[in-house]
Design a protein around this motif. Structure first.
Motif, PDB file in Angstrom:
ATOM      1  N   ARG A 194      32.517  42.196  31.952  1.00 28.08           N
ATOM      2  CA  ARG A 194      33.207  40.939  32.221  1.00 28.08           C
ATOM      3  C   ARG A 194      34.468  40.874  31.358  1.00 28.08           C
ATOM      4  NH1 ARG A 194      30.902  35.482  30.145  1.00 28.08           N
ATOM      5  NH2 ARG A 194      32.986  35.239  29.301  1.00 28.08           N
TER       6      ARG A 194
ATOM      7  N   VAL B  87      25.538  41.497  39.861  1.00 27.43           N
ATOM      8  CA  VAL B  87      26.286  40.715  38.881  1.00 27.43           C
ATOM      9  C   VAL B  87      25.352  40.349  37.736  1.00 27.43           C
ATOM     10  CG1 VAL B  87      27.692  38.673  38.494  1.00 27.43           C
ATOM     11  CG2 VAL B  87      27.751  39.830  40.727  1.00 27.43           C
ATOM     12  N   GLY B 165      33.192  38.641  38.559  1.00 26.03           N
ATOM     13  CA  GLY B 165      32.209  38.804  37.493  1.00 26.03           C
ATOM     14  C   GLY B 165      31.231  37.643  37.413  1.00 26.03           C
ATOM     15  N   GLY B 180      28.541  41.772  33.246  1.00 24.09           N
ATOM     16  CA  GLY B 180      29.571  42.343  34.113  1.00 24.09           C
ATOM     17  C   GLY B 180      28.968  42.694  35.463  1.00 24.09           C
TER      18      GLY B 180
END
Lengths: 207, 207
Positions: A194, B87, B165, B180
């Motif tokens: 992220r 995710v 993300g 992430g």
């Protein structure tokens, strides 16, 4: 594990009711499609899931229209498909697909015990990313209250499997056309951190 | 392209009715799941398909129970899902999936014109393996007679897409957990020739 609904009328040799066969497909697949009926209209939603013993579990928001439509036990059909390869024959007619699929007829049972609900959330998380759950902060009571967990019996489950090469007609054997199988695989790519999280090292359960 | 059935009640920002968006998902996906209703019971079958203009097409054996259940125009729900990534958030609650999906509500129209039927079979073949059709011996009248071709309007189609993300809670930002996206891809492996066909060279449309 058989019923009128799970007995195929054609290509019966591809069908299986073996628990081990069914479980292996369910454990490898990442997603299922849940179909249900609303005002005589079929509806279908792809979703994550996990299996434990002879039950399949899904979860969703308590506010989800989909979840509310099936949580009281309306009949559902759950399908899972792993596409293993494209089967190229010398004629269009004998083209096929190598696949492993499971079809389940069931009715949702709402899981109400909080410990069991938490266990199912761990199973679903670790089904997608094995090892993930133990790396996460504890799920809060508020998060748990916002989540509905549904269980489905696998009593009416069946598998269908096709493997192997094309079934070309003998009279096509001499044709110069290439025939065989193009394998299909689902692969996981390099994890993308992220934004702002580039310094956090990858856990060893990620590829 | 909207109707009561295609308007989502939640997460509306993920929905799209753009023809280009819908078509791109349909053209990339190899398989769809067709759901229908039989005696108030939902049924669902994964199958190959192709799109042409504002129609989606499937085919099957004239003897197929599935095809016979829907060929007279019973309502169906067709779903397509491309799973693009897992995710991973810092909490289980915010774990999600990046995906592109299409849901279509429609009723089958049987394609009766033989030239159109042949054209659809070419489209479905080339959708799975671009370039394949022209490499095959002509489909015979007998093979065509054994095949039902069904068309579905895309008038009631909608797409749902999630990208990007994790949506971590701000108060979780400091946690040391990696977060992430783990990308998912479907890839084609090295083609495996049929037994006895090892000497036939691979056509250039195969990987």
């Amino acid at each position: 594990m058989t019923s009128n609904r799970t007995t195929p009328s054609r290509l019966a040799k591809r069908a299986s009711y073996e628990t081990d066969t069914i479980n292996a497909i369910l454990d490898e697949a990442l997603f299922c499609t849940v179909s249900y009926v609303q005002d005589n209209q079929p509806m279908a939603i792809p979703t994550a899931f996990a299996r434990n013993g002879d039950k399949l579990y899904i979860h969703g928001s308590v506010g989800s229209h989909f979840i509310r439509s099936i949580e009281d036990g309306a009949p559902v059909c759950i399908t899972v498909m792993l596409a293993d390869g494209l089967v190229l024959a010398k004629s269009a007619f004998h083209h096929s697909v190598n696949y492993r699929s499971v079809v389940i007829f069931a009715n949702a049972e709402k899981v109400t015990d909080d410990a069991e609900r938490m266990n199912v959330l761990a199973l679903i998380t670790d089904h997608l990313i094995p090892g993930r759950w133990n790396d996460l902060r504890p799920t809060t009571d508020s998060e748990l209250r916002k989540t509905t967990v549904l269980a489905f019996s696998l009593a009416e489950a069946s598998a269908k499997i096709r493997t192997g090469g094309p079934n070309d007609d003998p009279e096509d054997a001499h044709l110069p056309t290439w025939s065989g199988v193009v394998p299909l695989h689902t692969v996981r790519g390099t994890p993308i951190p992220r934004e702002g999280g580039e310094h956090v090292s990858l856990p060893n359960y990620l590829p």
